[in-house]
Design an enzyme around this catalytic site. Structure first.
Site, mmCIF file in Angstrom:
data_model
loop_
_atom_site.group_PDB
_atom_site.id
_atom_site.type_symbol
_atom_site.label_atom_id
_atom_site.label_comp_id
_atom_site.label_asym_id
_atom_site.label_seq_id
_atom_site.Cartn_x
_atom_site.Cartn_y
_atom_site.Cartn_z
ATOM 1 N N MET A 30 1.269 -0.697 0.287
ATOM 2 C CA MET A 30 0.069 -0.106 0.062
ATOM 3 C C MET A 30 0.245 1.224 -0.006
ATOM 4 S SD MET A 30 -4.022 -0.814 1.986
ATOM 5 C CE MET A 30 -2.980 -0.536 3.685
ATOM 6 N N LEU A 33 6.373 3.134 1.057
ATOM 7 C CA LEU A 33 7.773 2.112 1.462
ATOM 8 C C LEU A 33 8.915 2.174 2.696
ATOM 9 C CD1 LEU A 33 8.271 0.956 -2.304
ATOM 10 C CD2 LEU A 33 6.673 0.546 -0.225
ATOM 11 N N HIS A 37 9.472 -3.438 3.144
ATOM 12 C CA HIS A 37 9.116 -3.833 2.179
ATOM 13 C C HIS A 37 10.458 -4.139 1.226
ATOM 14 C CE1 HIS A 37 5.859 -1.417 3.585
ATOM 15 N NE2 HIS A 37 4.661 -1.906 2.569
ATOM 16 N N GLY A 150 4.782 -9.957 4.573
ATOM 17 C CA GLY A 150 5.773 -10.329 5.361
ATOM 18 C C GLY A 150 4.604 -10.609 6.439
ATOM 19 N N GLU A 151 5.839 -11.747 6.973
ATOM 20 C CA GLU A 151 5.102 -11.643 7.991
ATOM 21 C C GLU A 151 4.546 -11.209 9.460
ATOM 22 O OE1 GLU A 151 8.128 -14.563 9.975
ATOM 23 O OE2 GLU A 151 7.284 -16.466 7.706
ATOM 24 N N SER A 189 4.319 0.862 7.942
ATOM 25 C CA SER A 189 4.306 2.449 7.223
ATOM 26 C C SER A 189 3.746 3.185 8.394
ATOM 27 C CB SER A 189 3.399 2.600 6.227
ATOM 28 O OG SER A 189 4.540 1.162 5.235
#
Ligand code: PAF
Length: 292
Positions: A30, A33, A37, A150-151, A189
């Site tokens: 989204m 970054l 990311h 991502g975890e 973010s």
């Protein structure tokens, strides 16, 4: 690096690269970054010939318009970071192509029952329907690919894994480890929205998780008790904290043993932060024997 805003061009880009025998990596984001990311894009670069980074602030996964409005947006910087990390294409799809009826309700919704119901799903009704719907659309347009998530958003990863399985998407999923700031805070973010004071207070989340990642043998209830008591002592606005099965996300009991996942969420002056960590769990009987 190509920049695409049109869905048909994006579909064609992926199709044409595939027709040349190239493998496609997809990194859905989204925007706003950060190094987390970047690690996904680098992983995609390592595994695939072509890397498509999508940047779309999906309104359907926000529970309030205030939260959607406050979500950070840094388009130029995002393109630069994506390019530097090895993306071959950034897709910034237009809202009117993604959800043509928005702000009216979109008739079609993808809903992953069960995994979406607790934790984030309970606190943010409809959130995972928005995530599953947009991710299904990203997969449909991109076509066969390897997708990197991502975890940090562990529940989201579980929901997407179920989505791929149930709807037979030709997508291989890769979950990438959480990237942390030097003070331990999981990169998100939303971190830029924290005040300086809350930024310091938020460190407790990773400190507590990492304090339980030691060689001690603890049962699920010992882990849960320690997690909750440490977080309550920190006097934060905790939404949930639990130790769960990493596939089903069901809370573990004292008969369970093996690998568990500690999950938590807390809010700092309206900014919601999530974190999680893998943990070793032993059955209560074994934990008792080990302590003697
Ligand atoms: O994790 C995110 O950034 C978003 O939830 C995703 C997967 C890109 C869907 O909008």
């Amino acid at each position: 690096m190509e920049i695409i805003t049109d869905i048909e061009k994006w579909r064609e880009y992926a199709r044409s690269e595939r027709s040349e025998g190239k493998s496609i990596g997809l990194v859905p984001t989204m925007g706003a970054l950060h190094a987390g990311h970047v690690s996904l894009i680098e992983a995609a670069r390592e595994h695939c010939d072509v890397v498509i980074v999508t940047i779309f602030v999906n309104p359907r996964q926000f529970t309030t318009s205030k939260d959607l409005k406050a979500y950070p947006r840094t388009p130029e910087r995002d393109r630069e970071l994506a390019r530097a990390a090895g993306a071959t294409c950034v897709v910034e799809p237009r809202l009117e192509q993604m959800w043509p009826d928005f702000p009216l309700t979109t008739a079609t919704t993808v809903s992953v029952r069960g995994l979406s119901d607790n934790f984030e799903g309970a606190d943010r009704p409809g959130h995972f329907d928005g995530v599953a719907s947009v991710v299904a659309k990203l997969f449909t347009i991109t076509g066969p690919c390897t997708a990197f998530f991502g975890e940090k958003d562990f529940q989201q990863l579980c929901v997407i894994r179920q989505l791929v399985r149930d709807l037979s998407f030709d997508v291989k999923l890769v979950g990438c480890p959480i990237v942390r700031d030097v003070d331990g805070l999981a990169l998100s973010s939303r971190n830029v929205l924290l005040s300086a004071n809350d930024r310091v207070r938020a460190r407790v989340l990773s400190q507590v998780l990492l304090s339980l990642d030691d060689d001690q043998t603890r049962s699920a209830s010992e882990l849960r008790d320690s997690l909750l008591s440490q977080l309550r002592n920190a006097n934060i606005d905790l939404s949930y904290a639990d130790v769960v099965n990493p596939l089903t996300l069901l809370p573990l009991s004292d008969d369970d043993q093996g690998v568990g996942r500690l999950l938590l969420a807390a809010t700092f002056s309206g900014v919601r932060l999530l974190d999680n960590a893998e943990v070793r769990v032993v059955a209560k009987e074994q934990a008792r024997a080990a302590s003697h």
